[in-house]
Design a protein around this motif. Sequence first.
Motif, mmCIF file in Angstrom:
data_model
loop_
_atom_site.group_PDB
_atom_site.id
_atom_site.type_symbol
_atom_site.label_atom_id
_atom_site.label_comp_id
_atom_site.label_asym_id
_atom_site.label_seq_id
_atom_site.Cartn_x
_atom_site.Cartn_y
_atom_site.Cartn_z
ATOM 1 N N ASP A 43 0.851 -1.187 0.000
ATOM 2 C CA ASP A 43 0.000 0.000 0.000
ATOM 3 C C ASP A 43 0.890 1.242 0.000
ATOM 4 O O ASP A 43 1.470 1.595 1.030
ATOM 5 N N PRO A 44 1.012 1.921 -1.144
ATOM 6 C CA PRO A 44 1.896 3.085 -1.231
ATOM 7 C C PRO A 44 1.576 4.203 -0.239
ATOM 8 O O PRO A 44 2.450 5.023 0.057
ATOM 9 N N SER A 45 0.369 4.224 0.304
ATOM 10 C CA SER A 45 0.052 5.277 1.275
ATOM 11 C C SER A 45 0.871 5.131 2.554
ATOM 12 O O SER A 45 1.016 6.099 3.306
ATOM 13 N N SER A 46 1.446 3.957 2.813
ATOM 14 C CA SER A 46 2.283 3.770 4.003
ATOM 15 C C SER A 46 3.704 4.294 3.795
ATOM 16 O O SER A 46 4.432 4.508 4.765
ATOM 17 N N TRP A 47 4.107 4.507 2.567
ATOM 18 C CA TRP A 47 5.492 4.878 2.280
ATOM 19 C C TRP A 47 5.849 6.256 2.821
ATOM 20 O O TRP A 47 6.961 6.451 3.316
ATOM 21 N N ASP A 48 4.942 7.217 2.727
ATOM 22 C CA ASP A 48 5.229 8.559 3.241
ATOM 23 C C ASP A 48 5.433 8.530 4.750
ATOM 24 O O ASP A 48 6.277 9.245 5.284
ATOM 25 N N GLN A 49 4.659 7.712 5.441
ATOM 26 C CA GLN A 49 4.811 7.584 6.897
ATOM 27 C C GLN A 49 6.219 7.089 7.229
ATOM 28 O O GLN A 49 6.863 7.582 8.154
ATOM 29 N N ILE A 50 6.695 6.129 6.483
ATOM 30 C CA ILE A 50 8.029 5.579 6.718
ATOM 31 C C ILE A 50 9.101 6.605 6.362
ATOM 32 O O ILE A 50 10.065 6.800 7.109
ATOM 33 N N ALA A 51 8.940 7.286 5.239
ATOM 34 C CA ALA A 51 9.898 8.326 4.836
ATOM 35 C C ALA A 51 9.943 9.436 5.891
ATOM 36 O O ALA A 51 11.034 9.923 6.247
ATOM 37 N N ASP A 52 8.787 9.825 6.402
ATOM 38 C CA ASP A 52 8.730 10.839 7.458
ATOM 39 C C ASP A 52 9.433 10.348 8.716
ATOM 40 O O ASP A 52 10.105 11.119 9.412
ATOM 41 N N HIS A 53 9.279 9.060 9.005
ATOM 42 C CA HIS A 53 9.945 8.469 10.164
ATOM 43 C C HIS A 53 11.463 8.556 10.006
ATOM 44 O O HIS A 53 12.173 8.934 10.938
ATOM 45 N N PHE A 54 11.962 8.195 8.840
ATOM 46 C CA PHE A 54 13.404 8.326 8.576
ATOM 47 C C PHE A 54 13.857 9.763 8.821
ATOM 48 O O PHE A 54 14.845 10.009 9.511
ATOM 49 N N ALA A 55 13.159 10.703 8.220
ATOM 50 C CA ALA A 55 13.549 12.109 8.315
ATOM 51 C C ALA A 55 13.557 12.589 9.765
ATOM 52 O O ALA A 55 14.519 13.228 10.204
#
Length: 135
Positions: free
Chosen positions: A30-42
Amino acid sequence: MVESSAITGLAGLDATDRAILETLQADLSDPSSWDQIADHFASELRDFDGERAIFIHNANYGGTVGFAGVIDAAEQRKQVMANAAASLVLGDAFIRACDPRFESGLVMISSAAARHAMEGFAVYGAAKAAMEQWV
């Protein structure tokens, strides 16, 4: 002391080192989860004061085993999204979040199916091969 923080950290090579380990689970199909992970990295790496941050990406959306044109199309899309697209997008997000002030590493877990044809694993193997080409 080695401190690692990302989706998954990895202890240093020296057994006396200690690491901060973190695991974040998400539905990578589900690509909608990718931004959450990217934000977590940042957010985690913005003020990171450790020596080393390592992202170990171990996606495996096996889904349905079968042949192209036979397996469910929705399942095939999920396999491609989780095993190929998410790998590239999240690997890139981690690299962008890293800073030259600390050592960083990206470990992408692949499969023998990426290099050797395995009956019924065409979609999975192709997705892992795409990831290997990116790395």
